[in-house]
Design a protein around this motif. Structure first.
Motif, PDB file in Angstrom:
ATOM      1  N   GLY A   1       0.791  -1.222   0.000  1.00 59.03           N
ATOM      2  CA  GLY A   1       0.000   0.000   0.000  1.00 59.03           C
ATOM      3  C   GLY A   1       0.819   1.265   0.000  1.00 59.03           C
ATOM      4  O   GLY A   1       0.503   2.232  -0.711  1.00 59.03           O
ATOM      5  N   MET A   2       1.900   1.311   0.785  1.00 58.90           N
ATOM      6  CA  MET A   2       2.687   2.536   0.852  1.00 58.90           C
ATOM      7  C   MET A   2       3.376   2.840  -0.484  1.00 58.90           C
ATOM      8  O   MET A   2       3.573   4.001  -0.837  1.00 58.90           O
ATOM      9  CB  MET A   2       3.705   2.485   1.989  1.00 58.90           C
ATOM     10  N   LEU A   3       3.711   1.802  -1.223  1.00 56.48           N
ATOM     11  CA  LEU A   3       4.318   2.016  -2.535  1.00 56.48           C
ATOM     12  C   LEU A   3       3.272   2.441  -3.556  1.00 56.48           C
ATOM     13  O   LEU A   3       3.535   3.305  -4.400  1.00 56.48           O
ATOM     14  CB  LEU A   3       5.014   0.735  -3.000  1.00 56.48           C
ATOM     15  N   VAL A   4       2.089   1.853  -3.483  1.00 58.12           N
ATOM     16  CA  VAL A   4       1.007   2.242  -4.390  1.00 58.12           C
ATOM     17  C   VAL A   4       0.736   3.742  -4.282  1.00 58.12           C
ATOM     18  O   VAL A   4       0.644   4.458  -5.287  1.00 58.12           O
ATOM     19  CB  VAL A   4      -0.279   1.452  -4.080  1.00 58.12           C
ATOM     20  N   GLY A   5       0.627   4.222  -3.043  1.00 58.23           N
ATOM     21  CA  GLY A   5       0.337   5.639  -2.853  1.00 58.23           C
ATOM     22  C   GLY A   5       1.422   6.545  -3.413  1.00 58.23           C
ATOM     23  O   GLY A   5       1.137   7.577  -4.036  1.00 58.23           O
ATOM     24  N   GLN A   6       2.667   6.167  -3.207  1.00 48.97           N
ATOM     25  CA  GLN A   6       3.776   6.999  -3.701  1.00 48.97           C
ATOM     26  C   GLN A   6       3.853   6.977  -5.219  1.00 48.97           C
ATOM     27  O   GLN A   6       4.147   8.005  -5.846  1.00 48.97           O
ATOM     28  CB  GLN A   6       5.090   6.511  -3.097  1.00 48.97           C
ATOM     29  N   ILE A   7       3.601   5.833  -5.823  1.00 49.71           N
ATOM     30  CA  ILE A   7       3.621   5.762  -7.294  1.00 49.71           C
ATOM     31  C   ILE A   7       2.475   6.592  -7.861  1.00 49.71           C
ATOM     32  O   ILE A   7       2.637   7.290  -8.873  1.00 49.71           O
ATOM     33  CB  ILE A   7       3.548   4.303  -7.773  1.00 49.71           C
TER      34      ILE A   7
ATOM     35  N   HIS B   1      -4.257  12.618  -6.736  1.00 44.55           N
ATOM     36  CA  HIS B   1      -4.578  12.978  -5.357  1.00 44.55           C
ATOM     37  C   HIS B   1      -4.766  11.661  -4.618  1.00 44.55           C
ATOM     38  O   HIS B   1      -5.606  10.845  -5.005  1.00 44.55           O
ATOM     39  CB  HIS B   1      -5.860  13.810  -5.308  1.00 44.55           C
ATOM     40  N   VAL B   2      -4.018  11.446  -3.533  1.00 43.31           N
ATOM     41  CA  VAL B   2      -3.967  10.124  -2.911  1.00 43.31           C
ATOM     42  C   VAL B   2      -4.479  10.153  -1.474  1.00 43.31           C
ATOM     43  O   VAL B   2      -4.030  10.956  -0.651  1.00 43.31           O
ATOM     44  CB  VAL B   2      -2.530   9.560  -2.929  1.00 43.31           C
ATOM     45  N   LEU B   3      -5.404   9.250  -1.202  1.00 43.57           N
ATOM     46  CA  LEU B   3      -5.930   9.023   0.140  1.00 43.57           C
ATOM     47  C   LEU B   3      -5.545   7.625   0.598  1.00 43.57           C
ATOM     48  O   LEU B   3      -5.800   6.643  -0.107  1.00 43.57           O
ATOM     49  CB  LEU B   3      -7.460   9.151   0.151  1.00 43.57           C
TER      50      LEU B   3
ATOM     51  N   ARG C   1       0.240   9.623  10.307  1.00 43.57           N
ATOM     52  CA  ARG C   1       1.281  10.657  10.236  1.00 43.57           C
ATOM     53  C   ARG C   1       2.392  10.257   9.272  1.00 43.57           C
ATOM     54  O   ARG C   1       2.890  11.089   8.504  1.00 43.57           O
ATOM     55  CB  ARG C   1       1.862  10.903  11.635  1.00 43.57           C
ATOM     56  N   TYR C   2       2.779   9.005   9.309  1.00 45.74           N
ATOM     57  CA  TYR C   2       3.848   8.528   8.428  1.00 45.74           C
ATOM     58  C   TYR C   2       3.439   8.674   6.961  1.00 45.74           C
ATOM     59  O   TYR C   2       4.228   9.141   6.132  1.00 45.74           O
ATOM     60  CB  TYR C   2       4.165   7.067   8.751  1.00 45.74           C
ATOM     61  N   LEU C   3       2.218   8.286   6.636  1.00 45.93           N
ATOM     62  CA  LEU C   3       1.754   8.356   5.252  1.00 45.93           C
ATOM     63  C   LEU C   3       1.767   9.795   4.732  1.00 45.93           C
ATOM     64  O   LEU C   3       2.207  10.058   3.601  1.00 45.93           O
ATOM     65  CB  LEU C   3       0.346   7.775   5.138  1.00 45.93           C
ATOM     66  N   ILE C   4       1.311  10.717   5.558  1.00 49.83           N
ATOM     67  CA  ILE C   4       1.198  12.107   5.113  1.00 49.83           C
ATOM     68  C   ILE C   4       2.542  12.836   5.187  1.00 49.83           C
ATOM     69  O   ILE C   4       2.985  13.464   4.218  1.00 49.83           O
ATOM     70  CB  ILE C   4       0.133  12.851   5.946  1.00 49.83           C
TER      71      ILE C   4
ATOM     72  N   GLY D   1       4.152  11.541   1.684  1.00 52.77           N
ATOM     73  CA  GLY D   1       3.547  12.519   0.786  1.00 52.77           C
ATOM     74  C   GLY D   1       2.125  12.242   0.361  1.00 52.77           C
ATOM     75  O   GLY D   1       1.631  12.867  -0.595  1.00 52.77           O
ATOM     76  N   PHE D   2       1.415  11.334   1.046  1.00 56.05           N
ATOM     77  CA  PHE D   2      -0.013  11.155   0.766  1.00 56.05           C
ATOM     78  C   PHE D   2      -0.722  12.482   1.039  1.00 56.05           C
ATOM     79  O   PHE D   2      -0.347  13.236   1.951  1.00 56.05           O
ATOM     80  CB  PHE D   2      -0.607  10.085   1.676  1.00 56.05           C
TER      81      PHE D   2
END
Length: 338
Positions: free
Chosen positions: A161-167, A174-176, A186-189, A193-194
């Motif tokens: 999931g974390m790679l999907v969002g960054q790609i 716009h990524v949620l 907090r880590y994701l945002i 950069g989510f």
């Protein structure tokens, strides 16, 4: 060789619902004998992955179930300590589908060398391995995100999931992300950069939270979890939406058949595409995915996280933690030092 015993972990019974340590048995055996064109490999790291839960059931699937009272198998990084193959030398670091044990004997053609100069060897089980390829091909081949579209990722703090969002961010979307703790949010945002993220465990109404976070609807939903979260996301899909169906971790431990909304009408009305996929479908394109992800890492466009526990005996614990959300990023077990 200092060790004269091969510690092994077997699946001794099939779980009913959530697995427990009682489903695993620890035994000791002798070091395997090496025949012609085989290698003796000492395990350095092993991977625990959600798909393994399905293999613990005695049912037909895309991969055979684990046999009872045999060593559990999965992705392993190891060191060649004895070789009877001209293609490998003692000291080579290799990747293969091997057992939860200290030592394995395998035909030389069933493992591949890892270039230790490219990246840390653990990435071969994570960002440059199966999770990375799953994210890359699942999102880009099926999701096909476009600039300005809204991409929602469930299980967003996991290895895929974390790679999907960054790609998706690289592609201008716009990524949620949806995850299960404030720390992960907090880590994701802040780190990855989510654009925004939702803690499904503390959100009283996931439907309302998603509607607020996705005012323009959902164009791509990368589904890692299934269940009520996916029901809520799918109610917001736009015309022509694409839904890569990667995993259903929320359902893996159910004791009864899952019952949920019938989504065919929604897919039809929105002319949307939902497609299940297996990363093995893209084996012949792995070089493409690894080259591109490695380049993005070098450019600072992609970050990755690894959660590593130490000791073979902790492999069941690490596996069980996948279903309670204890890991951020790729979950690995360090068995032996290089």
């Amino acid at each position: 060789m200092n060790e004269v015993v091969n510690n092994q972990i077997l699946l001794s019974s099939r779980p009913v619902g959530i697995p427990t340590r009682d489903n695993f048995t620890f035994i000791k055996s002798s070091i395997p004998h090496v025949n012609d064109n085989q290698l003796l490999i000492r395990t350095l790291y092993l991977s625990v992955d959600p798909y393994m839960r399905g293999r613990m059931n005695d049912q037909k699937s895309y991969i055979p179930p684990f046999p009872l009272n045999e060593v559990i198998t999965g992705g392993v990084i190891g060191e060649v300590i004895e070789t009877k193959s001209p293609d490998f030398q003692v000291g080579d670091i290799v990747l293969g589908f091997l057992g939860w044990q200290n030592y394995s004997v395998i035909d030389a053609g069933q493992v591949q060398k890892i270039d230790t100069n490219v990246a840390p060897i653990t990435t071969a089980l994570g960002v440059l391995g199966m999770p990375g390829m799953t994210a890359y091909f699942g999102l880009l081949d099926i999701g096909q995100p476009k600039e300005g579209e809204t991409v929602v990722v469930s299980g967003a703090a996991g290895a895929v999931g974390m790679l999907v969002g960054q790609i998706a961010k690289i592609k201008g979307a716009h990524v949620l992300g949806i995850a299960g703790s404030d720390e992960k949010i907090r880590y994701l945002i802040e780190e990855l950069g989510f654009d925004t993220a939702i803690n499904y465990k503390t959100t009283s109404n996931i439907q309302l939270a998603l509607e607020k976070a996705c005012p323009n609807g959902v164009d791509v939903y990368f589904d890692n979890v299934g269940g009520p979260i996916s029901d809520a996301v799918l109610s917001l899909i736009n015309q022509g939406a694409r839904i890569p169906l990667c995993g259903q971790i929320s359902l893996y431990n159910l004791e009864k058949q899952d019952v949920g909304p019938r989504i065919q009408v929604q897919l039809l009305r929105k002319t949307a595409t939902m497609r299940g996929f297996l990363v093995s479908q893209y084996t012949d394109r792995y070089d493409e995915g690894m080259t591109q992800i490695a380049q993005w890492i070098k450019e600072g466009k992609i970050k990755y996280s690894e959660n590593i526990v130490e000791g073979l005996e902790r492999a069941p614990e690490a596996f069980l933690g996948l279903f309670t959300g204890e890991n951020t990023g790729k979950q690995l077990v360090k068995v032996t030092d290089c």
